[in-house]
Design an enzyme around this catalytic site. Structure first.
Site, PDB file in Angstrom:
ATOM      1  N   LYS A   1      -4.158   1.103   5.146  1.00 50.50           N
ATOM      2  CA  LYS A   1      -4.665   0.232   4.070  1.00 50.50           C
ATOM      3  C   LYS A   1      -6.168   0.117   4.260  1.00 50.50           C
ATOM      4  O   LYS A   1      -6.668   0.183   5.384  1.00 50.50           O
ATOM      5  CB  LYS A   1      -4.021  -1.153   4.144  1.00 50.50           C
ATOM      6  CG  LYS A   1      -4.084  -1.956   2.858  1.00 50.50           C
ATOM      7  CD  LYS A   1      -3.143  -1.374   1.815  1.00 50.50           C
ATOM      8  CE  LYS A   1      -2.494  -2.340   0.892  1.00 50.50           C
ATOM      9  NZ  LYS A   1      -1.234  -1.899   0.338  1.00 50.50           N
TER      10      LYS A   1
HETATM   11  N1  GLU Z   1      -0.790  -0.134  -3.116  1.00 49.60           N
HETATM   12  C1  GLU Z   1       0.579   0.268  -3.278  1.00 49.60           C
HETATM   13  C2  GLU Z   1       1.456  -0.363  -2.199  1.00 49.60           C
HETATM   14  O1  GLU Z   1       1.018  -1.262  -1.526  1.00 49.60           O
HETATM   15  C3  GLU Z   1       0.721   1.791  -3.332  1.00 49.60           C
HETATM   16  C4  GLU Z   1       0.335   2.487  -2.078  1.00 49.60           C
HETATM   17  C5  GLU Z   1       0.382   3.990  -2.193  1.00 49.60           C
HETATM   18  O2  GLU Z   1       0.878   4.489  -3.189  1.00 49.60           O
HETATM   19  O3  GLU Z   1      -0.074   4.638  -1.263  1.00 49.60           O
HETATM   20  O4  GLU Z   1       2.603  -0.047  -2.037  1.00 49.60           O
END
Ligand code: GLU
Length: 442
Positions: free
Chosen positions: A128
């Site tokens: 993240k």
């Molecule tokens: N931000 C989304 C999540 O927290 C998608 C993450 C992604 O597709 O890598 O699941």
């Protein structure tokens, strides 16, 4: 800042004097993520060495992001990318633009992504990132310069086989295009698979927009199925009518359920005889801010913002923000089941209260995993350079979501633990197994 505390663990290895570390954090999100991990890992009797490995992140990168603002001044923003685990595959997880972003928050969310991808059965670890900024006060040009500078700063640790970021809070297709374009220029060749969540004309995928809501609704329908309940007799309330909530509502109505309440920042819209969801969908599609403001339907009554949480119904889908169902209001929830479309809508204290009341909760990292499963489909299409139809995409998504629901449901029934704990245990097990297979070298 993360504090390290000593924790005695003689019981499992039979050594009375040895100590290992359990981390705690001042950041609430990280502290909760660590507690959830340690609690589940201890309950499943996970080896202490594996607990130590999976309790810390592989990388926490902090970068400066210099941006020339429209008035000619230079501002330095702080940016982060955390890779919690790459045991199973490249790190995967979004990048958010928000004034409260910091490295601990990114770590908590990276850890959750590890479990989300593991549970989903897709070949990724967890990551993240984000930039501490207020995107609402910035121009498009400023955001473009900031996005490109950030991509260049994190370039050494991201890549199609290394770490594949995606959209998150306040980022979307446009940011992904800037990111991919910057990385591709730096590397001298196009690398579309380094980010997912791209627009369809630029290496994006059909089906991605509806994927999260479609998956959230599928979990609710699977829950009704294992409980032997007919969706045609089910009543539903949906908090949040944005991308996730609206597609959840449409899918539930298609399955025959009655949506009795929907809400967004403008309030709760309640109709015990059922809301015309197609009309509500059209309403937000044409509203300049995509809101329900001014929406009416037969027998529809407007109520206060939070009233949605206390509506009499079978399934409540919180699809907006974290912490909305908390220790103060959990006692007033009347729904029989909660399916978490948002990340963390039920706080740990509220979870305890609801579980004691007999409310079944389908946890966020199972229910909303349709988003990252959709990212996996996009990445797979980018690798092969061959695009699927929307039908193929949806068929594969539903197949995976149903399988994952069954895995967690069976685990929870067989181990007599709530679904959230079962989901953590199943997810942790898969990562731990791969760490064991690969060994400890790195
Ligand atoms: N931000 C989304 C999540 O927290 C998608 C993450 C992604 O597709 O890598 O699941």
């Amino acid at each position: 800042m993360v504090a390290i505390t000593k924790y005695k663990y003689a019981k499992r290895i039979g050594v009375s004097k040895m100590t290992v570390t359990r981390r705690t954090a001042t950041n609430v999100l990280l502290d909760t993520a660590l507690k959830n991990f340690y609690g589940a890992a201890e309950e499943m009797g996970l080896d202490e060495n594996l607990i130590a490995i999976l309790g810390s992140s592989e990388r926490r990168l902090e970068v400066s992001v210099p941006v020339e603002m429209d008035d000619g001044s230079i501002r330095i923003f702080r940016g982060y990318r955390v890779q919690h685990s790459t045991a199973i595959g490249p790190a995967k997880g979004g990048i958010r633009y928000h004034p409260e972003v910091d490295v601990d928050e990114c770590e908590a969310l990276a850890m959750l992504m590890t479990w989300k991808c593991s549970l989903a059965g897709i070949p990724y670890g967890g990551g993240k990132g984000g930039i501490c900024c207020d995107p609402l006060t910035m121009s498009m040009k400023e955001k473009e310069r900031m996005s490109r500078a950030f991509a260049a700063r994190i370039a050494p640790i991201i890549g199609t086989w290394q770490d594949v970021p995606a959209p998150d809070v306040n980022t979307g297709g446009q940011e992904m295009v800037w990111f991919v374009d910057t990385i591709s220029k730096l590397r001298g060749h196009l690398e579309p698979g380094v980010f997912t969540g791209k627009p369809i004309p630029y290496w994006g995928s059909m089906g991605r927009t509806a994927a999260t809501g479609y998956g959230v609704a599928t979990c609710g329908l699977e829950l009704l199925r294992v409980l032997d309940k007919d969706p045609k007799n089910a009543t539903v309330a949906i908090q949040g009518f944005g991308n996730v909530g609206s597609y959840t509502a449409l899918t539930m109505v298609e399955a025959g359920a009655k949506v009795v309440a929907i809400s967004d920042v403008t309030g709760t819209y309640y109709a015990p005889k059922g809301i015309d969801i197609k009309k509500a969908f059209e309403h937000i599609s044409t509203h300049p801010k995509k809101l329900l403001e001014g929406f009416t339907c037969d027998g529809c009554e407007k109520k206060n913002l939070d009233d949605i949480l206390f509506v009499e119904c079978d399934i409540l889908y919180p699809c907006a923000l974290d912490g909305v169902i908390n220790v103060k209001n959990a006692g007033d929830v009347k729904a029989k089941y909660i399916v978490e479309g948002a990340n963390g809508p039920v706080t740990p204290d509220a979870d305890e209260i609801l579980t004691k009341k007999g409310v079944l909760i389908v946890p966020d990292f199972l229910a909303n995993s349709g988003g990252v499963i959709g990212s996996y489909f996009e990445w797979a299409q980018n690798l092969s350079g061959y695009f699927w139809t929307e039908e193929e995409y949806n068929k594969r998504l539903i197949h995976i979501m149903k399988g994952n629901f069954k895995l967690v449901w069976d685990y929870s029934q067989n181990s007599s633990v709530p679904m959230r704990r079962a989901a953590f245990m199943a997810a942790i097990q898969r990562v731990a197994d791969v760490v064991k297979l690969r060994g400890v070298f790195l």
